[in-house]
Design an enzyme around this catalytic site. Structure first.
Site, PDB file in Angstrom:
ATOM      1  N   ASP A   1       0.855  -1.189   0.000  1.00 42.97           N
ATOM      2  CA  ASP A   1       0.000   0.000   0.000  1.00 42.97           C
ATOM      3  C   ASP A   1       0.885   1.231   0.000  1.00 42.97           C
ATOM      4  O   ASP A   1       1.939   1.250   0.640  1.00 42.97           O
ATOM      5  CB  ASP A   1      -0.958   0.000   1.194  1.00 42.97           C
ATOM      6  CG  ASP A   1      -0.241  -0.080   2.541  1.00 42.97           C
ATOM      7  OD1 ASP A   1       0.055   0.987   3.115  1.00 42.97           O
ATOM      8  OD2 ASP A   1       0.005  -1.199   3.034  1.00 42.97           O
TER       9      ASP A   1
ATOM     10  N   ASP B   1      -9.957   3.307   5.480  1.00 43.52           N
ATOM     11  CA  ASP B   1      -8.853   3.243   6.440  1.00 43.52           C
ATOM     12  C   ASP B   1      -9.292   3.990   7.689  1.00 43.52           C
ATOM     13  O   ASP B   1      -9.315   5.219   7.715  1.00 43.52           O
ATOM     14  CB  ASP B   1      -7.612   3.880   5.808  1.00 43.52           C
ATOM     15  CG  ASP B   1      -6.415   3.913   6.744  1.00 43.52           C
ATOM     16  OD1 ASP B   1      -6.538   3.487   7.904  1.00 43.52           O
ATOM     17  OD2 ASP B   1      -5.343   4.392   6.303  1.00 43.52           O
TER      18      ASP B   1
ATOM     19  N   GLU C   1      -8.483   4.353  11.642  1.00 45.73           N
ATOM     20  CA  GLU C   1      -7.468   4.046  12.646  1.00 45.73           C
ATOM     21  C   GLU C   1      -7.216   5.277  13.511  1.00 45.73           C
ATOM     22  O   GLU C   1      -7.997   6.224  13.510  1.00 45.73           O
ATOM     23  CB  GLU C   1      -6.183   3.606  11.950  1.00 45.73           C
ATOM     24  CG  GLU C   1      -5.637   4.632  10.950  1.00 45.73           C
ATOM     25  CD  GLU C   1      -4.320   4.221  10.321  1.00 45.73           C
ATOM     26  OE1 GLU C   1      -3.315   4.175  11.068  1.00 45.73           O
ATOM     27  OE2 GLU C   1      -4.287   3.943   9.104  1.00 45.73           O
TER      28      GLU C   1
END
Length: 279
Positions: A78, A167, A169
């Site tokens: 990534d 994503d 987090e």
């Protein structure tokens, strides 16, 4: 403070004692403390796994156990703007078969290297996808899903494009949970996922770490039946998964791999990776 220095200057003309006194006075003045803002990264600079080392740490090797046959674990990477222009030929020749590129963050940032990274991996033969770095304190989940789809996060059934990734987090700019309660965070995530599904027809992948998910969603189990899991854990094994998932689809296992730091494993051979791409 200027008046103190003036007095010191006058005294130092007449005696060594004045100089000594001046030095002692200056040493007694505390230094200016750094601003809290000095340690906060610039908005838009976040990337997948940014908080993993700081919050979860890593094993010394941070390499997956080789007891897992590579034939069933397909290597991927990534990338974000931090990698600049990526050498996709080098990665392809090293065995990397899939890649995700950061497309967006919030509702104002787009990756300036997105075209080279997203199209470059595709042109080399990799199966590729895009991810969105969520900032739930900035705007709603549906709004961020729209921004993501409109700026590279869409999906096409060409067999080489993977579904988009949320994503979610640690907040690199402030409170880990973006100032949201556990229930409010779950609602935000649901809004993003629902809008992404409406816009693309696909269920987005969720990238997260078990410790963050537990802290900020209360270890909510409601997405495991529909949304593939991309787990972040820099170790020789994935460890405990968040509630709702009995297995992972992808695993970010290190931030210090060759050519590109962030390396990942897809939990299956390339035929299963293609199946995920086609839906």
């Amino acid at each position: 403070m200027d008046s103190v220095r003036s007095q010191i200057s006058r005294r130092s003309r007449w005696s060594g004692t004045g100089v000594l006194t001046g030095i002692l006075l200056l040493l007694s003045i505390p230094p200016a403390m750094p601003s809290a803002a000095d340690s906060v990264p610039k908005r838009g600079s976040a990337y997948m796994g940014m908080g993993v080392l700081a919050h979860d740490g890593a094993d010394a090797t941070a390499v997956p156990a080789e007891s897992v046959p590579r034939v069933t674990q397909t290597e991927g990477v990534d990338v974000s703007s931090h990698q600049l222009n990526v050498s996709w030929s080098t990665l392809w020749n090293s065995g990397v078969k899939w890649a995700y590129t950061k497309a967006t963050e919030g509702t104002s940032y787009t990756n300036p290297y997105f075209t080279q990274q997203y199209n470059g991996s595709y042109d080399k033969g990799m199966i590729r996808g895009a991810y969105h770095f969520a900032t739930p304190d900035g705007s709603g989940g549906a709004a961020q899903a729209d921004y993501f789809v409109d700026h590279g996060g869409g999906w096409s059934k060409d067999g080489k494009t993977l579904p988009g990734v949320l994503d979610i987090e640690w907040n690199p700019y402030g409170d880990s949970c973006y100032g949201k309660s556990k229930s409010a965070m779950v609602s935000w995530i649901r809004d993003f996922l629902n809008r992404y599904k409406t816009r693309t027809g696909r269920d987005a992948v969720i990238y997260t770490a078990t410790s963050w998910w537990t802290e900020c969603t209360g270890n909510y189990a409601g997405f495991g039946a529909t949304n593939p899991l991309w787990i972040a854990r820099y170790a020789s094994a994935v460890g405990t998964l968040p509630s709702g998932w009995s297995t992972y689809t992808m695993w970010q296992y290190t931030s210090s791999g060759p050519t590109v730091g962030d390396h990942d494993r897809f939990n299956g051979a390339t035929d299963r990776l293609k199946a995920l791409a086609t839906g």
